[in-house]
Scaffold this motif. Structure first.
Motif, short mmCIF file in Angstrom:
data_model
loop_
_atom_site.label_atom_id
_atom_site.label_comp_id
_atom_site.label_asym_id
_atom_site.label_seq_id
_atom_site.Cartn_x
_atom_site.Cartn_y
_atom_site.Cartn_z
N ALA A 11 4.23 -3.24 -8.20
CA ALA A 11 3.00 -2.94 -7.67
C ALA A 11 2.91 -2.39 -6.50
CB ALA A 11 2.20 -4.20 -7.94
N TYR A 14 4.18 1.05 -6.30
CA TYR A 14 3.13 2.02 -7.13
C TYR A 14 2.16 2.57 -6.03
CZ TYR A 14 5.22 0.34 -11.53
OH TYR A 14 6.05 0.12 -12.59
N VAL A 15 1.72 1.42 -5.19
CA VAL A 15 0.49 1.80 -4.28
C VAL A 15 1.01 2.67 -3.22
CG1 VAL A 15 -0.97 0.96 -2.39
CG2 VAL A 15 -0.47 -0.42 -4.97
N PHE A 18 1.31 6.23 -4.61
CA PHE A 18 -0.05 6.64 -4.60
C PHE A 18 -0.35 7.40 -3.04
CE2 PHE A 18 -4.38 5.92 -3.21
CZ PHE A 18 -5.00 6.97 -4.30
N LEU A 21 1.53 10.40 -2.65
CA LEU A 21 1.18 11.54 -3.35
C LEU A 21 -0.22 12.17 -2.90
CD1 LEU A 21 1.39 10.34 -7.13
CD2 LEU A 21 2.73 12.22 -6.15
N GLY A 22 -1.13 11.14 -2.16
CA GLY A 22 -2.47 11.48 -1.53
C GLY A 22 -2.02 12.42 -0.33
N TYR A 58 6.03 6.77 -12.07
CA TYR A 58 5.03 6.28 -12.47
C TYR A 58 5.29 6.11 -14.34
CZ TYR A 58 1.48 5.92 -8.86
OH TYR A 58 0.71 5.56 -7.54
N LEU B 67 -7.23 14.29 -6.21
CA LEU B 67 -7.15 12.71 -5.74
C LEU B 67 -7.51 11.84 -6.80
CD1 LEU B 67 -7.91 13.25 -1.77
CD2 LEU B 67 -5.58 12.86 -2.79
N LEU B 74 -2.72 5.74 -10.51
CA LEU B 74 -2.39 4.29 -10.09
C LEU B 74 -3.06 3.11 -10.79
CD1 LEU B 74 -1.15 2.55 -7.73
CD2 LEU B 74 -3.43 2.88 -6.37
N VAL B 77 -0.87 2.73 -13.96
CA VAL B 77 0.53 2.11 -13.89
C VAL B 77 0.06 0.48 -13.64
CG1 VAL B 77 0.83 2.48 -11.47
CG2 VAL B 77 2.70 2.50 -13.07
N LEU B 78 -0.95 0.09 -12.89
CA LEU B 78 -1.28 -1.26 -12.39
C LEU B 78 -1.72 -2.00 -13.61
CD1 LEU B 78 -2.78 -0.85 -8.89
CD2 LEU B 78 -0.57 -1.84 -9.39
#
Lengths: 96, 195
Positions: A11, A14-15, A18, A21-22, A58, B67, B74, B77-78
């Motif tokens: 988890a 994944y964050v 993210f 990616l941002g 992902y 975005l 995200l 996937v969570l």
């Protein structure tokens, strides 16, 4: 217990992805003002990194069986061949 | 019947449903490669009407939408991670958040379309317009189907509970959703930034 800690670390990954990616999207947005000869390779490079992160992390391609990535690459290869074939047959000029 | 215990595993040792999903995604890659290439060929071939350089001079709204879609990947996937842990509350929060973000993406796209139409671009105006609306419209249709599937998955989980095969179903819709996100990453760069 071990499963739960593995799940927590996933988890967290994944964050982190993210946010990466941002940040890459922001850099892309800024890079769109670069002069023409530099812009194309920079933007394509950034988009490729983002696509690889989404597919690899992902979509779990990095951790999954290789047959799945082969299927996607096969689709991409056939798609590109199709485009090239049409380019030759229809005598398409990409430069304009 | 001898193989009933491993009915989901094919001869390659992978789950048949998952293999089917990846085969489908492989064919989707071909579809979008064709659409993107068509757009790249036709965007500079217009004799009249607005051009990409005029319309996409400041793609802030589209960057925001990118975005939004990344954020939805995200949450997706969570949601998948939560369903594997059997955490219902977390799962429903994340899957519904994904559907909400998908809907937000579609709303912003409709707003962008109305702005472009006001500025003189249309499906029948020029080659750029035709290829642009075909490419982004196809992507939007995929997002709409994705939102619908997310809601159906959530309703199924709510009504029938987390059955044995439910996490695999969530993984399938997750793969589809991330694929739609991945396609947008490419569209954002090639259509809006390389104008």
């Amino acid at each position: 217990m071990e499963n739960q800690s593995l799940s927590h670390s996933r988890a967290r990954l994944y964050v982190v992805i993210f946010f990466v990616l941002g940040v890459l999207t922001m850099i892309e947005f800024g890079a769109s003002t670069l002069p023409s000869p530099v812009k194309l390779p920079v933007l394509l490079g950034l988009a490729s990194i983002k696509a690889l992160l989404v597919a690899g992390i992902y979509m779990h391609l990095r951790f999954d069986k290789r047959v799945f990535s082969t299927l996607v690459l096969l689709g991409l290869g056939i798609g590109i061949l199709m485009v090239l074939a049409f380019t030759i047959v229809l005598n398409i000029n990409w430069s304009t | 019947m001898e193989h009933s215990a491993h009915s989901e595993l094919g001869s390659m040792g992978v789950d048949s449903k998952k293999l089917g999903m990846w085969t489908f995604l492989g064919s989707e890659v071909m579809l979008f490669t064709g659409l993107i290439a068509t757009y790249l060929v036709f965007r500079g071939k217009s004799l009249d009407g607005p051009t990409p350089a005029e319309l996409f001079a400041n793609p802030t709204i589209v960057a925001f939408n990118t975005l939004v879609l990344l954020c939805s990947s995200l949450t997706m996937v969570l949601a998948h991670e939560a369903v594997e842990r059997g955490n219902k509350r977390r799962f429903f929060s994340f899957i519904l958040a994904t559907a909400a973000l998908g809907t937000l993406f579609l709303s912003v796209q409709v707003f962008e379309y109305s702005k472009l139409i006001d500025e003189g671009l249309g499906l029948g105006v020029n080659m750029f317009g035709a290829s642009f609306f075909t490419l982004t419209g196809f992507h939007g249709a995929h997002v709409s189907v994705g939102v619908l599937l997310l809601l159906l998955t959530a309703i199924r989980g709510w009504r029938k509970g987390f059955t044995k095969e439910y996490p695999l179903g969530v993984e399938m819709i997750g793969l589809y959703w991330h694929f739609v996100d991945l396609v947008w990453v490419v569209i954002f760069t090639l259509v809006y930034l390389l104008k």
